[in-house]
Design an enzyme around this catalytic site. Structure first.
Site, PDB file in Angstrom:
ATOM      1  N   LYS A  13       0.838  -1.216   0.000  1.00 48.17           N
ATOM      2  CA  LYS A  13       0.000   0.000   0.000  1.00 48.17           C
ATOM      3  C   LYS A  13       0.868   1.260   0.000  1.00 48.17           C
ATOM      4  CE  LYS A  13      -2.067  -1.165   3.899  1.00 48.17           C
ATOM      5  NZ  LYS A  13      -1.358  -2.431   4.215  1.00 48.17           N
ATOM      6  N   ARG A  88      -9.817   0.890   8.480  1.00 46.27           N
ATOM      7  CA  ARG A  88      -9.413  -0.468   8.853  1.00 46.27           C
ATOM      8  C   ARG A  88     -10.499  -1.195   9.618  1.00 46.27           C
ATOM      9  NH1 ARG A  88      -3.459   0.555   8.714  1.00 46.27           N
ATOM     10  NH2 ARG A  88      -2.524  -1.396   9.266  1.00 46.27           N
ATOM     11  N   ARG A 127      11.824  -5.562   4.957  1.00 47.56           N
ATOM     12  CA  ARG A 127      11.646  -4.118   4.712  1.00 47.56           C
ATOM     13  C   ARG A 127      12.578  -3.260   5.572  1.00 47.56           C
ATOM     14  NH1 ARG A 127       5.805  -1.801   5.434  1.00 47.56           N
ATOM     15  NH2 ARG A 127       5.934  -2.961   7.365  1.00 47.56           N
ATOM     16  N   ARG A 161      11.033  -0.922  11.282  1.00 46.48           N
ATOM     17  CA  ARG A 161       9.908  -0.610  12.163  1.00 46.48           C
ATOM     18  C   ARG A 161       9.849  -1.545  13.362  1.00 46.48           C
ATOM     19  NH1 ARG A 161       4.816   0.238   8.245  1.00 46.48           N
ATOM     20  NH2 ARG A 161       3.837  -1.006   9.881  1.00 46.48           N
ATOM     21  N   ARG A 172      -0.687  -8.632  13.570  1.00 48.60           N
ATOM     22  CA  ARG A 172      -1.208  -7.658  12.605  1.00 48.60           C
ATOM     23  C   ARG A 172      -2.072  -8.361  11.556  1.00 48.60           C
ATOM     24  NH1 ARG A 172       4.225  -4.868  10.838  1.00 48.60           N
ATOM     25  NH2 ARG A 172       2.924  -3.911   9.239  1.00 48.60           N
TER      26      ARG A 172
HETATM   27  P1  AP5 Z   1       4.842  -1.655   1.816  1.00 45.85           P
HETATM   28  O1  AP5 Z   1       4.526  -0.864   0.613  1.00 45.85           O
HETATM   29  O2  AP5 Z   1       5.602  -1.007   2.923  1.00 45.85           O
HETATM   30  O3  AP5 Z   1       3.511  -2.389   2.367  1.00 45.85           O
HETATM   31  P2  AP5 Z   1       2.272  -1.811   3.155  1.00 45.85           P
HETATM   32  O4  AP5 Z   1       1.060  -2.471   2.606  1.00 45.85           O
HETATM   33  O5  AP5 Z   1       2.313  -0.317   3.171  1.00 45.85           O
HETATM   34  O6  AP5 Z   1       2.581  -2.433   4.581  1.00 45.85           O
HETATM   35  P3  AP5 Z   1       2.528  -1.845   6.035  1.00 45.85           P
HETATM   36  O7  AP5 Z   1       3.264  -2.851   6.893  1.00 45.85           O
HETATM   37  O8  AP5 Z   1       3.006  -0.433   6.115  1.00 45.85           O
HETATM   38  O9  AP5 Z   1       1.007  -1.883   6.317  1.00 45.85           O
HETATM   39  P4  AP5 Z   1       0.281  -1.891   7.618  1.00 45.85           P
HETATM   40  O10 AP5 Z   1      -1.063  -1.649   7.128  1.00 45.85           O
HETATM   41  O11 AP5 Z   1       0.443  -3.084   8.478  1.00 45.85           O
HETATM   42  O12 AP5 Z   1       1.009  -0.721   8.512  1.00 45.85           O
HETATM   43  P5  AP5 Z   1       0.587   0.759   8.878  1.00 45.85           P
HETATM   44  O13 AP5 Z   1       1.804   1.565   8.945  1.00 45.85           O
HETATM   45  O14 AP5 Z   1      -0.552   1.223   8.058  1.00 45.85           O
HETATM   46  O15 AP5 Z   1       5.657  -2.965   1.340  1.00 45.85           O
HETATM   47  C1  AP5 Z   1       6.170  -3.896   2.275  1.00 45.85           C
HETATM   48  C2  AP5 Z   1       7.540  -4.408   1.768  1.00 45.85           C
HETATM   49  O16 AP5 Z   1       7.331  -5.156   0.565  1.00 45.85           O
HETATM   50  C3  AP5 Z   1       8.532  -3.283   1.394  1.00 45.85           C
HETATM   51  O17 AP5 Z   1       9.824  -3.689   1.750  1.00 45.85           O
HETATM   52  C4  AP5 Z   1       8.392  -3.133  -0.130  1.00 45.85           C
HETATM   53  O18 AP5 Z   1       9.588  -2.674  -0.727  1.00 45.85           O
HETATM   54  C5  AP5 Z   1       8.042  -4.571  -0.546  1.00 45.85           C
HETATM   55  N1  AP5 Z   1       7.149  -4.627  -1.705  1.00 45.85           N
HETATM   56  C6  AP5 Z   1       6.135  -3.767  -2.008  1.00 45.85           C
HETATM   57  N2  AP5 Z   1       5.514  -4.150  -3.147  1.00 45.85           N
HETATM   58  C7  AP5 Z   1       6.139  -5.284  -3.567  1.00 45.85           C
HETATM   59  C8  AP5 Z   1       5.947  -6.178  -4.691  1.00 45.85           C
HETATM   60  N3  AP5 Z   1       4.966  -5.958  -5.589  1.00 45.85           N
HETATM   61  N4  AP5 Z   1       6.758  -7.239  -4.795  1.00 45.85           N
HETATM   62  C9  AP5 Z   1       7.744  -7.487  -3.850  1.00 45.85           C
HETATM   63  N5  AP5 Z   1       7.995  -6.676  -2.789  1.00 45.85           N
HETATM   64  C10 AP5 Z   1       7.194  -5.605  -2.630  1.00 45.85           C
HETATM   65  O19 AP5 Z   1      -0.012   0.560  10.369  1.00 45.85           O
HETATM   66  C11 AP5 Z   1       0.824   0.273  11.461  1.00 45.85           C
HETATM   67  C12 AP5 Z   1       0.000   0.216  12.734  1.00 45.85           C
HETATM   68  O20 AP5 Z   1      -0.605   1.510  12.978  1.00 45.85           O
HETATM   69  C13 AP5 Z   1      -1.179  -0.761  12.751  1.00 45.85           C
HETATM   70  O21 AP5 Z   1      -0.780  -2.069  13.086  1.00 45.85           O
HETATM   71  C14 AP5 Z   1      -2.084  -0.132  13.813  1.00 45.85           C
HETATM   72  O22 AP5 Z   1      -1.605  -0.386  15.110  1.00 45.85           O
HETATM   73  C15 AP5 Z   1      -1.912   1.372  13.546  1.00 45.85           C
HETATM   74  N6  AP5 Z   1      -2.908   1.899  12.577  1.00 45.85           N
HETATM   75  C16 AP5 Z   1      -2.635   2.518  11.377  1.00 45.85           C
HETATM   76  N7  AP5 Z   1      -3.768   2.886  10.764  1.00 45.85           N
HETATM   77  C17 AP5 Z   1      -4.787   2.512  11.588  1.00 45.85           C
HETATM   78  C18 AP5 Z   1      -6.206   2.602  11.490  1.00 45.85           C
HETATM   79  N8  AP5 Z   1      -6.807   3.150  10.403  1.00 45.85           N
HETATM   80  N9  AP5 Z   1      -6.941   2.104  12.510  1.00 45.85           N
HETATM   81  C19 AP5 Z   1      -6.376   1.558  13.607  1.00 45.85           C
HETATM   82  N10 AP5 Z   1      -5.020   1.429  13.754  1.00 45.85           N
HETATM   83  C20 AP5 Z   1      -4.241   1.901  12.754  1.00 45.85           C
END
Ligand code: AP5
Length: 222
Positions: A13, A88, A127, A161, A172
């Protein structure tokens, strides 16, 4: 144009949001990045969120909805935004529609990045990001061109992270399955959901996303 990216942790994402941000002049809003900034600042929001994030749990709806509401009211969001990590839960999805409708706005497209769970843990544990500019890398699929040096800014400092440990990723993924995946039908029934194969190489995922945006009428073919 207002877009949502939905998908499990590590689906891509953040990677794809940044690409769309540059290509289409939209603003990427990552609620995860916003929360991490609050934690780093030691603010009230950060203190409430920290332990939950480290445990791989979602933060409470009321907290995240208030934060998001403030963010999308900012002037830079008026031309359009990409939500990366919000909504979410069903309560967040419903509240988002309500708050946008009050301003005469709506979500045009919801892009669901479909990735099998087995490959997510490897993606996440590989990552790392540049500590200076935030450029994202992956040990397996996307390392810097020159080892140990950021392609974007030349820095030699990288970070990982706190919630990217394997045991936290399991939590997660559970939260995603139980609370986030159930909102897919909410968007499907209003015809806004577009499914994209997130298991392709990143450039091919981008091409599928552009095709989905064209197909939905959100952009016109150049
Ligand atoms: P990346 O692009 O970083 O993936 P992502 O989907 O953004 O993953 P996240 O881990 O950031 O998502 P998340 O939803 O768990 O975390 P968030 O920060 O939102 O890609 C991942 C890796 O794969 C990278 O190394 C990249 O280079 C590689 N990659 C990408 N595309 C690829 C491909 N096509 N092929 C191969 N490799 C690839 O949330 C963190 C925490 O915040 C949550 O757990 C929660 O506690 C809190 N939080 C955030 N938002 C909310 C909400 N709305 N409600 C409640 N809690 C929330």
């Amino acid at each position: 144009m207002n877009i949502i990216f939905l998908g499990p942790p590590g689906a891509g994402k953040g990677t794809q949001s940044k690409i769309l941000e540059e290509r289409h002049g939209l603003v990427q809003i990552s609620t995860g990045d916003m929360l991490r900034a609050e934690v780093a600042r030691g603010s009230d929001i950060g203190n409430q969120a920290k332990a939950l994030m480290v445990a791989g749990k979602l933060v409470p709806d009321a907290l995240i909805i208030a934060m998001l509401k403030d963010r999308i009211a900012q002037p830079d969001c008026q031309k359009g935004f990409i939500l990366d990590g919000f909504p979410r839960t069903l309560a967040q999805a419903e509240e988002l529609d309500t708050m946008l409708a009050a301003d005469g706005k709506s979500i045009d497209v919801v892009l669901f990045l479909d990735v099998d769970e087995e490959i997510l843990a490897d993606r996440i544990s590989g990552r790392f990001t540049c500590a200076k500019c935030g450029q994202t890398y992956n040990e397996a699929s996307n390392p810097p061109a020159k080892e140990g040096e950021c392609d974007a800014c030349g820095s030699h400092e990288f970070k990982r992270r706190a919630d990217d440990k394997r045991e936290t990723v399991v939590e997660r993924l559970k939260e995603y399955r139980n609370l986030t995946a159930p909102i897919l039908p909410f968007y499907e029934k209003t015809g806004r959901l577009r499914k994209v194969n997130g298991m392709l190489p990143a450039a091919e995922v981008t091409a599928e996303i552009e095709a989905a945006l064209e197909d939905s009428g959100a952009i016109t073919k150049k």
